[in-house]
Write a protein that holds these residues in place. Structure first.
Motif, PDB file in Angstrom:
ATOM      1  N   GLY A  93       0.841  -1.178   0.042  1.00 44.00           N
ATOM      2  CA  GLY A  93       0.000  -0.056  -0.121  1.00 44.00           C
ATOM      3  C   GLY A  93       0.817   1.131  -0.194  1.00 44.00           C
ATOM      4  N   ILE A  94       0.177   2.474   0.029  1.00 44.32           N
ATOM      5  CA  ILE A  94       0.839   3.644  -0.118  1.00 44.32           C
ATOM      6  C   ILE A  94       0.205   4.617   1.182  1.00 44.32           C
ATOM      7  N   GLY A  95       0.863   5.457   1.484  1.00 45.32           N
ATOM      8  CA  GLY A  95       0.234   6.233   2.552  1.00 45.32           C
ATOM      9  C   GLY A  95       1.448   7.320   2.986  1.00 45.32           C
ATOM     10  N   THR A  96       0.873   8.236   3.953  1.00 46.03           N
ATOM     11  CA  THR A  96       1.880   9.274   4.626  1.00 46.03           C
ATOM     12  C   THR A  96       1.965   8.906   5.958  1.00 46.03           C
ATOM     13  N   ARG A  97       1.110   8.257   6.678  1.00 46.84           N
ATOM     14  CA  ARG A  97       1.233   7.890   7.985  1.00 46.84           C
ATOM     15  C   ARG A  97       1.421   6.487   8.308  1.00 46.84           C
ATOM     16  N   ARG A  98       0.069   5.878   8.555  1.00 52.92           N
ATOM     17  CA  ARG A  98       0.075   4.372   8.820  1.00 52.92           C
ATOM     18  C   ARG A  98      -0.083   3.721   7.181  1.00 52.92           C
ATOM     19  N   ILE A  99       0.589   2.948   6.916  1.00 49.50           N
ATOM     20  CA  ILE A  99       0.171   2.601   5.386  1.00 49.50           C
ATOM     21  C   ILE A  99      -0.308   1.100   5.427  1.00 49.50           C
ATOM     22  N   PRO A 100      -1.456   1.217   5.050  1.00 51.42           N
ATOM     23  CA  PRO A 100      -2.472  -0.061   4.916  1.00 51.42           C
ATOM     24  C   PRO A 100      -1.721  -1.197   4.005  1.00 51.42           C
ATOM     25  N   ILE A 101      -1.913  -2.444   4.100  1.00 49.42           N
ATOM     26  CA  ILE A 101      -1.762  -3.427   3.094  1.00 49.42           C
ATOM     27  C   ILE A 101      -2.980  -3.670   2.648  1.00 49.42           C
ATOM     28  N   ASP A 102      -3.520  -2.897   1.598  1.00 50.07           N
ATOM     29  CA  ASP A 102      -4.585  -2.997   0.938  1.00 50.07           C
ATOM     30  C   ASP A 102      -4.805  -3.381  -0.434  1.00 50.07           C
ATOM     31  N   LYS A 103      -3.591  -3.549  -1.009  1.00 48.52           N
ATOM     32  CA  LYS A 103      -3.510  -3.740  -2.482  1.00 48.52           C
ATOM     33  C   LYS A 103      -2.615  -5.307  -2.654  1.00 48.52           C
ATOM     34  N   VAL A 104      -2.778  -5.946  -3.708  1.00 52.81           N
ATOM     35  CA  VAL A 104      -2.279  -6.986  -4.181  1.00 52.81           C
ATOM     36  C   VAL A 104      -1.615  -6.411  -5.693  1.00 52.81           C
ATOM     37  N   GLN A 105      -0.242  -7.013  -5.813  1.00 55.03           N
ATOM     38  CA  GLN A 105       0.377  -6.703  -7.033  1.00 55.03           C
ATOM     39  C   GLN A 105       0.849  -7.984  -7.600  1.00 55.03           C
ATOM     40  N   THR A 106       1.070  -7.979  -8.868  1.00 51.70           N
ATOM     41  CA  THR A 106       1.636  -9.022  -9.651  1.00 51.70           C
ATOM     42  C   THR A 106       2.793  -8.418 -10.609  1.00 51.70           C
ATOM     43  N   PHE A 107       4.107  -8.636 -10.386  1.00 51.87           N
ATOM     44  CA  PHE A 107       5.165  -8.054 -11.247  1.00 51.87           C
ATOM     45  C   PHE A 107       5.644  -9.251 -12.374  1.00 51.87           C
ATOM     46  N   THR A 108       5.704  -9.021 -13.445  1.00 51.21           N
ATOM     47  CA  THR A 108       6.545  -9.877 -14.267  1.00 51.21           C
ATOM     48  C   THR A 108       7.858  -9.430 -14.392  1.00 51.21           C
ATOM     49  N   MET A 109       8.875 -10.005 -13.619  1.00 52.60           N
ATOM     50  CA  MET A 109      10.182  -9.480 -13.638  1.00 52.60           C
ATOM     51  C   MET A 109      11.164 -10.193 -14.758  1.00 52.60           C
ATOM     52  N   VAL A 110      12.125  -9.585 -15.698  1.00 47.98           N
ATOM     53  CA  VAL A 110      12.934  -9.842 -16.188  1.00 47.98           C
ATOM     54  C   VAL A 110      14.259  -9.551 -16.000  1.00 47.98           C
ATOM     55  N   ARG A 111      15.236 -10.314 -16.247  1.00 47.74           N
ATOM     56  CA  ARG A 111      16.801  -9.868 -16.151  1.00 47.74           C
ATOM     57  C   ARG A 111      17.346  -9.767 -17.375  1.00 47.74           C
ATOM     58  N   ARG A 112      17.900  -8.479 -17.690  1.00 48.51           N
ATOM     59  CA  ARG A 112      18.380  -8.013 -19.263  1.00 48.51           C
ATOM     60  C   ARG A 112      19.681  -7.460 -18.463  1.00 48.51           C
ATOM     61  N   ASP A 113      20.726  -7.889 -19.150  1.00 45.72           N
ATOM     62  CA  ASP A 113      22.225  -7.585 -19.066  1.00 45.72           C
ATOM     63  C   ASP A 113      22.475  -7.533 -17.608  1.00 45.72           C
ATOM     64  N   GLY A 114      21.948  -8.550 -16.651  1.00 47.39           N
ATOM     65  CA  GLY A 114      22.240  -8.615 -15.150  1.00 47.39           C
ATOM     66  C   GLY A 114      21.375  -7.768 -14.238  1.00 47.39           C
ATOM     67  N   ARG A 115      20.548  -7.014 -14.900  1.00 44.53           N
ATOM     68  CA  ARG A 115      19.593  -6.095 -14.253  1.00 44.53           C
ATOM     69  C   ARG A 115      18.103  -6.495 -14.322  1.00 44.53           C
ATOM     70  N   TRP A 116      17.477  -6.615 -12.969  1.00 42.80           N
ATOM     71  CA  TRP A 116      16.224  -7.249 -13.033  1.00 42.80           C
ATOM     72  C   TRP A 116      15.138  -5.829 -13.114  1.00 42.80           C
ATOM     73  N   GLN A 117      14.445  -6.126 -13.973  1.00 40.00           N
ATOM     74  CA  GLN A 117      13.488  -4.828 -14.193  1.00 40.00           C
ATOM     75  C   GLN A 117      12.002  -5.489 -14.319  1.00 40.00           C
ATOM     76  N   CYS A 118      10.828  -4.497 -14.345  1.00 41.95           N
ATOM     77  CA  CYS A 118       9.745  -4.960 -14.159  1.00 41.95           C
ATOM     78  C   CYS A 118       8.997  -4.962 -15.561  1.00 41.95           C
ATOM     79  N   ALA A 119       8.563  -6.192 -16.464  1.00 39.98           N
ATOM     80  CA  ALA A 119       8.037  -5.949 -17.802  1.00 39.98           C
ATOM     81  C   ALA A 119       6.384  -5.765 -17.818  1.00 39.98           C
ATOM     82  N   ALA A 120       5.955  -6.368 -16.641  1.00 42.69           N
ATOM     83  CA  ALA A 120       4.528  -6.073 -16.491  1.00 42.69           C
ATOM     84  C   ALA A 120       4.144  -6.115 -15.094  1.00 42.69           C
TER      85      ALA A 120
END
Length: 141
Positions: A93-120
């Motif tokens: 989650g995001i916030g300025t004080r108390r930050i709730p865990i109110d979302k679920v995320q899926t990251f498709t990560m790829v490694r290119r030239d030794g560096r991990w980045q998010c593709a989706a």
């Protein structure tokens, strides 16, 4: 360790960079954690296609309606689909004080030239009512 030795990048390090860029309100640094052709879907259904669109879309986020916010993220699972591809499931989650865990995320990560980045990226807001109803009808969850 000599000057020619480098520390290998990890998925966790990439996610930490992403979170640090959010906390700093730095749209360019945030977008650098995505591939040039990444897709980025927020819980409202808005889709950004490409790193440039991700950066442009986050400028007003960091300058206006989420200014000064911080990101909280915990990894639920990392599933490698090969040496250079992984699907990462997180809660956060995001916030300025108390930050709730109110979302679920899926990251498709790829490694290119030794560096991990998010593709989706897909972000879904938790609906507590539906979660409760699901538990009633499926007590194994």
């Amino acid at each position: 360790m000599d000057a020619t030795t480098t520390t290998p990048d990890t998925i966790e390090a990439a996610l930490a960079r992403l979170s640090a860029a959010w906390d700093a309100g730095d749209a360019a640094a945030y977008a650098r954690e995505f591939t040039t052709d990444a897709t980025y879907v927020i819980y409202a259904g808005i889709v950004y296609e490409g790193r440039d669109a991700i950066e442009r879309g986050h400028v007003p986020v960091f300058e206006q309606w989420q200014k000064g916010s911080r990101m909280r993220m915990r990894v639920r699972s990392i599933r490698h689909l090969g040496d250079d591809v992984a699907v990462v499931l997180t809660e956060g989650g995001i916030g300025t004080r108390r930050i709730p865990i109110d979302k679920v995320q899926t990251f498709t990560m790829v490694r290119r030239d030794g560096r991990w980045q998010c593709a989706a990226f897909q972000n879904t807001k938790k609906n507590r009512l539906f979660i409760r109803m699901n538990r009633i009808f499926d007590p194994t969850r």
